[in-house]
Design a protein around this motif. Structure first.
Motif, short mmCIF file in Angstrom:
data_model
loop_
_atom_site.label_atom_id
_atom_site.label_comp_id
_atom_site.label_asym_id
_atom_site.label_seq_id
_atom_site.Cartn_x
_atom_site.Cartn_y
_atom_site.Cartn_z
N VAL A 1 4.98 6.03 -4.27
CA VAL A 1 4.61 4.86 -5.08
C VAL A 1 4.14 3.69 -4.22
CG1 VAL A 1 6.06 5.43 -7.07
CG2 VAL A 1 6.96 3.94 -5.29
N ARG A 2 4.45 3.72 -2.95
CA ARG A 2 3.97 2.68 -2.03
C ARG A 2 2.73 3.14 -1.25
NH1 ARG A 2 7.20 -1.64 -0.98
NH2 ARG A 2 9.19 -1.65 -2.07
N GLY A 3 2.25 4.35 -1.57
CA GLY A 3 1.05 4.86 -0.92
C GLY A 3 1.31 5.59 0.38
N ASN A 4 2.57 5.92 0.65
CA ASN A 4 2.95 6.57 1.90
C ASN A 4 3.42 8.00 1.67
OD1 ASN A 4 2.63 4.11 3.36
ND2 ASN A 4 4.61 3.45 2.58
N ARG B 1 -4.05 14.07 3.96
CA ARG B 1 -4.59 12.91 3.25
C ARG B 1 -6.10 12.96 3.36
NH1 ARG B 1 -1.63 7.60 3.57
NH2 ARG B 1 -1.09 8.06 1.44
N ASP B 2 -6.74 12.78 2.21
CA ASP B 2 -8.20 12.73 2.14
C ASP B 2 -8.57 11.57 1.23
OD1 ASP B 2 -10.90 13.17 2.28
OD2 ASP B 2 -10.88 14.93 0.97
N GLY B 3 -8.81 10.42 1.83
CA GLY B 3 -9.13 9.23 1.05
C GLY B 3 -7.98 8.83 0.15
N VAL C 1 -1.15 13.87 -4.98
CA VAL C 1 -1.00 12.51 -5.46
C VAL C 1 -2.37 11.82 -5.32
CG1 VAL C 1 0.23 10.32 -5.20
CG2 VAL C 1 1.38 12.49 -4.63
N THR C 2 -2.93 11.43 -6.44
CA THR C 2 -4.23 10.76 -6.44
C THR C 2 -4.01 9.30 -6.81
OG1 THR C 2 -5.29 12.81 -7.13
CG2 THR C 2 -6.56 10.78 -7.38
N TYR C 3 -4.40 8.42 -5.91
CA TYR C 3 -4.23 6.99 -6.13
C TYR C 3 -5.46 6.44 -6.83
CZ TYR C 3 -0.25 7.49 -3.08
OH TYR C 3 0.94 7.89 -2.54
#
Length: 127
Positions: free
Chosen positions: A71-74, A83-85, A95-97
């Motif tokens: 939830v914090r992007g980590n 991680r890809d973008g 997990v897609t932000y």
């Protein structure tokens, strides 16, 4: 669809899951080595794995141990990831932000097999 109110203080957390109408689904509390879940009209249960405990008593598949980082992007620490973008892959989850506000995610989608969770974060109180 459910609402999630999450309080985190170090390793100790307090999660309240409720319906969109505000009816309680579950209250989950935990720390380093123990977690409990209180289900209305069913009772209080304890275990050492929050994700399994939640699934066993509600049927909800929510990766709680990693979610506190995602939830914090980590990525969750000590677990391999890609991680890809705006996409993080870890522990079989993707997990897609989506939207980011003030450096923190406000929309994200978690997918794994036949499970899809969309999180819309309405309020960050401690950054």
């Amino acid at each position: 669809t459910f609402n999630l109110n999450w309080l985190q203080h170090g390793e100790v957390y307090d999660l309240r899951l409720s319906t969109s109408l505000g009816l309680s689904i579950a209250h989950v509390k935990g720390g380093l080595d123990k977690v409990s879940i209180d289900i209305p009209k069913q009772g209080l249960y304890e275990a050492d794995n929050a994700t399994e405990l939640l699934f066993n008593h509600t049927g909800l598949v929510v990766p709680l141990a990693s979610l506190r980082y995602w939830v914090r992007g980590n990525p969750s620490p000590k677990i391999g990831f890609e991680r890809d973008g705006a996409v993080l892959k870890q522990s079989g989850w993707e997990v897609t932000y989506g939207d980011i506000k003030e450096g923190l995610p406000v929309r994200m989608t978690l997918t794994r097999s036949e499970v899809r969770i969309i999180l819309l974060i309405h309020d960050w109180q401690d950054k």
